[in-house]
Structures are given as structure tokens and as C-alpha cells.
Design a protein around this motif. Structure first.
Motif, PDB file in Angstrom:
ATOM      1  N   VAL A  79      41.696  49.322 -14.463  1.00  0.00           N
ATOM      2  CA  VAL A  79      40.929  50.547 -14.689  1.00  0.00           C
ATOM      3  C   VAL A  79      39.424  50.349 -14.494  1.00  0.00           C
ATOM      4  O   VAL A  79      38.773  51.159 -13.815  1.00  0.00           O
ATOM      5  N   PRO A  80      38.789  49.305 -15.037  1.00  0.00           N
ATOM      6  CA  PRO A  80      37.341  49.150 -14.798  1.00  0.00           C
ATOM      7  C   PRO A  80      36.990  49.030 -13.320  1.00  0.00           C
ATOM      8  O   PRO A  80      35.941  49.549 -12.890  1.00  0.00           O
ATOM      9  N   GLU A  81      37.841  48.375 -12.527  1.00  0.00           N
ATOM     10  CA  GLU A  81      37.557  48.253 -11.097  1.00  0.00           C
ATOM     11  C   GLU A  81      37.681  49.602 -10.404  1.00  0.00           C
ATOM     12  O   GLU A  81      36.847  49.951  -9.550  1.00  0.00           O
ATOM     13  N   TRP A  82      38.702  50.377 -10.744  1.00  0.00           N
ATOM     14  CA  TRP A  82      38.845  51.706 -10.149  1.00  0.00           C
ATOM     15  C   TRP A  82      37.655  52.596 -10.511  1.00  0.00           C
ATOM     16  O   TRP A  82      37.147  53.357  -9.672  1.00  0.00           O
ATOM     17  N   LEU A  83      37.195  52.523 -11.747  1.00  0.00           N
ATOM     18  CA  LEU A  83      36.068  53.358 -12.163  1.00  0.00           C
ATOM     19  C   LEU A  83      34.775  52.954 -11.465  1.00  0.00           C
ATOM     20  O   LEU A  83      33.961  53.815 -11.094  1.00  0.00           O
ATOM     21  N   ALA A  84      34.582  51.656 -11.267  1.00  0.00           N
ATOM     22  CA  ALA A  84      33.391  51.197 -10.546  1.00  0.00           C
ATOM     23  C   ALA A  84      33.424  51.677  -9.097  1.00  0.00           C
ATOM     24  O   ALA A  84      32.401  52.111  -8.540  1.00  0.00           O
ATOM     25  N   VAL A  85      34.597  51.619  -8.472  1.00  0.00           N
ATOM     26  CA  VAL A  85      34.738  52.096  -7.098  1.00  0.00           C
ATOM     27  C   VAL A  85      34.522  53.603  -7.039  1.00  0.00           C
ATOM     28  O   VAL A  85      33.890  54.122  -6.106  1.00  0.00           O
ATOM     29  N   PRO A  90      35.366  67.715  -7.023  1.00  0.00           N
ATOM     30  CA  PRO A  90      36.222  67.085  -8.006  1.00  0.00           C
ATOM     31  C   PRO A  90      37.067  65.960  -7.427  1.00  0.00           C
ATOM     32  O   PRO A  90      37.158  65.796  -6.215  1.00  0.00           O
ATOM     33  N   VAL A  91      37.693  65.231  -8.324  1.00  0.00           N
ATOM     34  CA  VAL A  91      38.475  64.054  -7.954  1.00  0.00           C
ATOM     35  C   VAL A  91      39.916  64.257  -8.386  1.00  0.00           C
ATOM     36  O   VAL A  91      40.192  64.778  -9.475  1.00  0.00           O
ATOM     37  N   GLY A  92      40.843  63.840  -7.523  1.00  0.00           N
ATOM     38  CA  GLY A  92      42.257  63.852  -7.865  1.00  0.00           C
ATOM     39  C   GLY A  92      42.829  62.452  -7.801  1.00  0.00           C
ATOM     40  O   GLY A  92      42.231  61.541  -7.212  1.00  0.00           O
ATOM     41  N   TYR A  93      43.989  62.278  -8.417  1.00  0.00           N
ATOM     42  CA  TYR A  93      44.712  61.001  -8.382  1.00  0.00           C
ATOM     43  C   TYR A  93      46.085  61.272  -7.802  1.00  0.00           C
ATOM     44  O   TYR A  93      46.742  62.272  -8.124  1.00  0.00           O
ATOM     45  N   SER A  94      46.538  60.346  -6.951  1.00  0.00           N
ATOM     46  CA  SER A  94      47.875  60.461  -6.370  1.00  0.00           C
ATOM     47  C   SER A  94      48.452  59.069  -6.221  1.00  0.00           C
ATOM     48  O   SER A  94      47.824  58.203  -5.616  1.00  0.00           O
ATOM     49  N   ALA A 133      52.144  55.244 -12.171  1.00  0.00           N
ATOM     50  CA  ALA A 133      51.896  56.313 -13.137  1.00  0.00           C
ATOM     51  C   ALA A 133      51.053  55.833 -14.306  1.00  0.00           C
ATOM     52  O   ALA A 133      50.182  56.557 -14.793  1.00  0.00           O
ATOM     53  N   ALA A 134      51.302  54.611 -14.788  1.00  0.00           N
ATOM     54  CA  ALA A 134      50.557  54.114 -15.949  1.00  0.00           C
ATOM     55  C   ALA A 134      49.062  54.051 -15.650  1.00  0.00           C
ATOM     56  O   ALA A 134      48.233  54.416 -16.485  1.00  0.00           O
ATOM     57  N   LEU A 135      48.710  53.591 -14.462  1.00  0.00           N
ATOM     58  CA  LEU A 135      47.309  53.545 -14.075  1.00  0.00           C
ATOM     59  C   LEU A 135      46.722  54.942 -14.019  1.00  0.00           C
ATOM     60  O   LEU A 135      45.622  55.199 -14.532  1.00  0.00           O
ATOM     61  N   GLY A 136      47.431  55.868 -13.387  1.00  0.00           N
ATOM     62  CA  GLY A 136      46.923  57.226 -13.260  1.00  0.00           C
ATOM     63  C   GLY A 136      46.720  57.897 -14.604  1.00  0.00           C
ATOM     64  O   GLY A 136      45.748  58.636 -14.807  1.00  0.00           O
ATOM     65  N   VAL A 181      40.512  58.648 -19.376  1.00  0.00           N
ATOM     66  CA  VAL A 181      39.151  58.162 -19.659  1.00  0.00           C
ATOM     67  C   VAL A 181      38.108  58.712 -18.707  1.00  0.00           C
ATOM     68  O   VAL A 181      36.912  58.564 -18.961  1.00  0.00           O
ATOM     69  N   GLU A 182      38.522  59.354 -17.601  1.00  0.00           N
ATOM     70  CA  GLU A 182      37.580  59.792 -16.571  1.00  0.00           C
ATOM     71  C   GLU A 182      37.657  61.308 -16.390  1.00  0.00           C
ATOM     72  O   GLU A 182      38.575  61.823 -15.750  1.00  0.00           O
ATOM     73  N   PRO A 183      36.668  62.049 -16.932  1.00  0.00           N
ATOM     74  CA  PRO A 183      36.726  63.510 -16.856  1.00  0.00           C
ATOM     75  C   PRO A 183      36.539  64.071 -15.453  1.00  0.00           C
ATOM     76  O   PRO A 183      36.830  65.249 -15.223  1.00  0.00           O
TER      77      PRO A 183
END
Length: 250
Positions: free
Chosen positions: A121-127, A140-144, A148-151, A157-159
Motif C-alpha cells: 500500500v505505501p508504494e502504491w500511494l507514493a506512485v 478522480p481515481v479508480g481501482y481495477s 481484492a485485498a489490496l484494492g 485509506v485513499e479518498p
């Protein structure tokens, strides 16, 4: 963020490899004739452990980018082609043996996937921060993705993540099952009805636990890798509704 290579595909999609610190990633953006103005961003993951260069992920990414999105993925810690610790390899081997023997796997799964989520998660948020600082990309940002656990954790944690599409997995750590109850963003949940590696009832229970009212379940017959191609098109329509201005009226 350092761009290490780039390639323009026949469909006009530009694929750029990048690194951010020790994190390798790939960014896809559409051809110049697709839309105008800043692009909404989709964070796209594959199942934990598989590399970002997996053909199924790259095909999904290019298709989605061609629809007018910036799409990005990374190999997070202990994922893809990045080095793995001895403890991680032991946990993965123990889980594989237990599943093949039909033994209980919950605690083994927790010991493997729980730390992977915490480290990723910290690496994804930094990216995410670095990508949104690039010209031509905005929220806005989406996840795909199939992880599932990562998403779930990222959305919790990321609004800036306002919608998510999950490939349903029956095995999700306890922490993310609790976090799912607090998620109220729109969700699209894809379930393979005959996926022997992901218990169906667990996946249905996870879908039921999500706290929002805008959640949709698509179930198709077939095994783990048998998700019909038309679900990719439906997934892009879902993203259009929630990430593009005026998408809800389209």
C-alpha cells in the motif's frame, strides 16, 4: 519518477515503463485522438505475486487506456519479478502445500497476504502521488484488479479513489474484510462461479459486507481465468459512469 522506456502501440496507446525509488511500474495513456483535456486515472493490479507484465493485465490496461484513461500498475514489494524474502517464499510454499492437501489455509493465507498488503500500500500511494503530479493526468481515481485485498485497503485509506472494480476472491485477510464494511464508494464485483481456488460463498459474503449501496455483482460460469471478455467492456462503462464528467448520463 523516472521514465525508463516508452513504446507507441498500433492502437495509439503509449506505454511507458517507470521507476519510483525501488518500485517499477508501467503507465499507459491513450492516443492523441482520444478525448481532450486531463485524463482520469485507473490503478490496475493483478493477483498478488503475478508480474505487471502478465499478458492478461497488459491487455486490460491497453483496452482501458484506449477508452480515454491513464492506466498504471506496479510490481509492489514481494510481487511480480521483484526479489522476495525467504519468509515470504516459505509462507507461499506452505500455503500451496496446504491447498493441494485440502487442509485449512486461513492462518497460512493471513501470514502470506496480510504482510503483502501492508508492504504494497505505501508504494502504491507514493506512485499515485507521482502520477497525479504529471501533466495531463488528474483525478478522480479508480481501482481495477484481481487483488481484492489490496484494492479494499487502498480505497479505505485513499479518498481520491472514488470507484473500484474487483475480481472476486474468496480469501481476503480479516483486516480487509472489516475495512470492506466501511467502504461506500461504487463497486463492480466480478465472480467466477466455478473458481475452485476461491470459495464461492466466501466471495458472496465479501460482496454482502461492503457498506455502500452502489454495488453490482456480475457472476459468470467458469474457472479462475475464464472471465468473459465482455466484462472488460462493462468494466469500462462502470468507470465511465464514475470517473468521467457527465458519465452518469451516458
Amino acid at each position: 519518477m523516472q521514465i525508463t522506456s516508452e513504446q507507441r502501440h498500433d492502437d495509439g496507446v503509449l506505454e511507458r515503463a517507470f521507476t519510483l525509488g525501488e518500485t517499477p511500474g508501467t503507465l499507459w495513456t491513450p492516443g492523441e485522438n482520444v478525448g481532450s483535456g486531463p485524463l482520469p486515472l485507473v490503478l490496475m493490479s493483478h493477483n498478488n505475486g503475478l508480474p505487471m507484465a502478465d499478458p492478461r493485465l497488459t491487455a486490460r490496461a491497453r483496452y482501458t487506456a484506449a477508452r480515454g484513461y491513464a492506466v498504471a500498475t506496479i510490481d509492489a514489494a514481494d510481487c511480480g519479478d521483484r526479489p522476495r524474502t525467504a519468509a515470504h517464499e516459505r509462507a507461499r510454499a506452505d500455503l500451496r502445500r496446504a491447498m493441494e492437501a485440502g487442509e485449512p489455509v486461513d492462518e497460512l493465507f493471513e501470514s502470506l497476504v496480510g504482510p503483502m498488503v501492508e508492504n504494497a500500500v505505501p508504494e502504491w500511494l507514493a506512485v499515485l502521488d507521482a502520477l497525479l503530479a504529471l501533466p495531463g493526468i488528474h483525478g478522480p481515481v479508480g481501482y481495477s484488479g484481481g487483488w481484492a485485498a489490496l484494492g479494499i485497503r487502498l480505497a479505505a485509506v485513499e479518498p481520491r479513489i472514488v470507484a473500484a472494480g474487483f475480481f472476486a476472491g474468496g480469501y481476503v485477510p480479516r483486516a480487509q474484510r472489516e475495512e470492506a464494511r466501511r467502504l461506500t464508494i461504487p463497486l463492480l464485483f466480478l465472480l467466477q462461479w466455478d473458481d475452485t481456488g476461491n470459495p464461492r460463498q466466501r466471495a458472496l459474503d465479501l460482496f454482502d459486507s461492503f457498506g455502500g449501496e452502489q454495488k453490482t455483482l456480475h457472476a459468470n460460469v467458469g474457472g479462475h481465468t475464464g472471465t468473459p471478455w465482455f466484462e472488460l467492456e462493462d468494466g469500462c462503462r462502470f468507470l465511465d459512469r464514475h470517473l468521467k464528467e457527465g458519465g452518469a448520463a451516458a
